[in-house]
Enzyme design. Structure first.
Site, PDB file in Angstrom:
ATOM      1  CG  MET A 286      11.384  24.018   0.635  1.00  0.00           C
ATOM      2  SD  MET A 286      10.836  25.148  -0.666  1.00  0.00           S
ATOM      3  CE  MET A 286       9.368  25.813   0.412  1.00  0.00           C
TER       4      MET A 286
ATOM      5  CE1 TYR B 171      15.202  31.228   6.549  1.00  0.00           C
ATOM      6  CE2 TYR B 171      15.106  28.932   5.836  1.00  0.00           C
ATOM      7  CZ  TYR B 171      15.101  30.351   5.366  1.00  0.00           C
ATOM      8  OH  TYR B 171      15.106  30.579   4.273  1.00  0.00           O
TER       9      TYR B 171
ATOM     10  CE  LYS C  41      -0.467  -0.337   4.936  1.00  0.00           C
ATOM     11  NZ  LYS C  41      -1.289  -0.791   6.161  1.00  0.00           N
TER      12      LYS C  41
ATOM     13  NE  ARG D 249      -6.777   1.023  11.427  1.00  0.00           N
ATOM     14  CZ  ARG D 249      -5.779   0.607  10.966  1.00  0.00           C
ATOM     15  NH1 ARG D 249      -4.621   1.412  11.181  1.00  0.00           N
ATOM     16  NH2 ARG D 249      -5.403  -0.534  10.322  1.00  0.00           N
TER      17      ARG D 249
HETATM   18  C1  LIG Z   1      -0.656  -1.723   6.734  1.00  0.00           C
HETATM   19  C2  LIG Z   1      -1.442  -3.240   7.169  1.00  0.00           C
HETATM   20  C3  LIG Z   1      -0.546  -4.225   7.306  1.00  0.00           C
HETATM   21  C4  LIG Z   1       0.824  -4.289   7.358  1.00  0.00           C
HETATM   22  O1  LIG Z   1       1.158  -3.755   8.536  1.00  0.00           O
HETATM   23  P1  LIG Z   1       2.970  -3.643   9.095  1.00  0.00           P
HETATM   24  O2  LIG Z   1       2.897  -3.104  10.271  1.00  0.00           O
HETATM   25  O3  LIG Z   1       3.441  -2.847   7.894  1.00  0.00           O
HETATM   26  O4  LIG Z   1       3.335  -5.157   8.851  1.00  0.00           O
HETATM   27  C5  LIG Z   1      -1.293  -5.506   7.655  1.00  0.00           C
HETATM   28  N1  LIG Z   1      -2.518  -5.500   7.683  1.00  0.00           N
HETATM   29  C6  LIG Z   1      -3.204  -4.352   7.443  1.00  0.00           C
HETATM   30  C7  LIG Z   1      -4.969  -4.230   7.631  1.00  0.00           C
HETATM   31  C8  LIG Z   1      -2.757  -3.031   7.130  1.00  0.00           C
HETATM   32  O5  LIG Z   1      -3.544  -2.158   6.992  1.00  0.00           O
END
Ligand SMILES: *Cc1c(COP(=O)(O)O)cnc(C)c1O
Length: 388
Positions: free
Chosen positions: A309, A261, A35, A133
């Site tokens: 930046m 800065y 992802k 969630r």
């Molecule tokens: C992102 C995600 C993972 C992977 O988690 P990691 O901690 O990066 O291994 C697994 N399952 C779900 C549902 C996720 O959203």
């Protein structure tokens, strides 16, 4: 010459880290979580190294289509499931598996079945076991499972949950064991494959958990899911991304002079500092404070003053050979083989490796280091040798 910053992706490290996941969960199918454009590494770049995974998991349909275009024919799991009924067309056409975590999605499946009764869909039903969630609470989960079983277009059902604390210190009744046992109770009447483990659970709890499919994300990219409890060296993981730049300016300071800065850093003695072509517009965190670790020519030193930046300053007082053109590693591997784990930079900056690797911006050119060259580099490093 172009600006000297670069994000280098190490294919060998990605393939190596995938093997660690496979070895840690030997009875499971290992899905590579890609992802967020493979945690910032680029799906097209990492694909070659992850071809031996049993599946991929992500949440953006455009990214799923990209995997199909790259030639992937195995399973692809959409972790957030359907965002609308139209997504089912893509799931049907591109053979994408998806989670179902709400009754709205079951309603969409019913609608879709009406128009596409011949579809064959692969559904992962997600339970909310405490993260609060996504997912069904236990009672709703049972009902959802029974409803999904009734739909002809649902070809395969898999149980799914996600831990809130797999990286935590305790495996007991208050934490992940509780969530796992609750899940077991709910699913026991419905025999089917199940998936529970993320990276932290794979590395820490594979013996105690049944997870027929594991979803490995962060570990594949060379960040420890439970840092600082364990480092990447502890887990034998290798950095998959090196963010490198160069010194483009040198300043000599006397005591009392300031840097950057807001004059946030004041020299307390004579100092030599290097100005590096990397700033927050490249994805380096502006919040990273004085003291955040950096490598110059492979030698560990520290960031000083405020990140701007396009530039940041590093202390090279003790690094006599540092000069304009010297290599600076913000995280990852230096070309001489020294390693700065992304987790150390993240911790100094009050965040996690996940966020740093996802934050590298569009203007940073990416390059891919092909397999063999990197293996030679790491073999020279010593402690990581056995794991490579
Ligand atoms: C992102 C995600 C993972 C992977 O988690 P990691 O901690 O990066 O291994 C697994 N399952 C779900 C549902 C996720 O959203």
């Amino acid at each position: 010459m172009s600006r000297p910053i670069q994000a280098l992706i190490h294919l060998d490290a990605l393939a190596h880290n995938l093997r660690i996941a496979q070895d840690s969960a030997p009875d499971a199918q290992v899905y590579a979580v890609v992802k967020a454009n493979a945690y910032g590494h680029g799906i097209a770049r990492v694909y070659e190294a992850f071809k031996h995974a049993d599946g991929f998991a992500l949440l953006d349909i455009a990214e799923a289509k990209q995997l199909r275009a790259l030639g992937w024919q195995g399973d692809i799991l959409l972790l957030e499931g359907l965002f609308s009924v139209q997504d089912l067309l893509d799931c049907h056409q591109f053979k994408l598996s998806f989670t179902v975590h709400s009754i709205h999605q079951i309603e969409w499946l019913r609608q879709f079945q009406y128009s596409y009764p011949q579809a064959k869909l692969n559904v992962f039903v997600k339970m909310n076991s405490g993260m609060n969630r996504l997912g069904f609470m236990p009672e709703a989960y049972r009902r959802a499972w029974l409803e999904l079983e009734q739909l002809d277009i649902v070809q395969q059902l898999t149980h799914m949950m996600h831990f809130s604390d797999a990286d935590g210190e305790r495996f007991d009744a208050s934490g992940i064991q509780y969530q796992y046992e609750l899940f077991q109770q709910v699913i026991q009447d419905f025999p089917a494959p199940l998936t529970v483990s993320n990276s932290a659970a794979i590395l820490r709890h594979s013996e105690a958990l049944r997870s027929d499919i594991v979803r490995s994300g962060i570990m594949l990219y060379g960040s420890s899911p439970d840092y600082p409890l364990h480092t990447i060296q502890d887990w034998k993981l290798l950095p998959a991304m090196s963010l490198r730049s160069e010194i483009i300016g040198i300043q000599s300071l006397v005591q009392g002079q300031s840097v950057g800065y807001g004059s946030r850093f004041i020299a307390d003695r004579r100092m030599r500092i290097g100005i590096v072509a990397c700033g927050y517009a490249d994805g380096y965190q502006r919040i990273s404070p004085t003291g955040t670790p950096v490598l110059v020519n492979g030698v560990r030193t520290r960031l000083i003053g405020r990140v701007s930046m396009d530039m940041l300053a590093v202390d090279v007082t003790e690094i006599a050979h540092a000069d304009i053109g010297s290599e600076v590693v913000l995280w990852g591997n230096s070309s001489c083989g020294a390693v700065l784990p992304i987790d150390e930079v993240a911790q100094a900056s009050g965040t996690v490796g996940y966020e740093l690797m996802c934050a590298v911006t569009q203007r940073v050119p990416f390059a891919v280091q092909p397999a063999s060259a990197h293996m030679k580099n790491t073999a020279a490093e010593g402690p990581m040798e056995q794991s490579a």
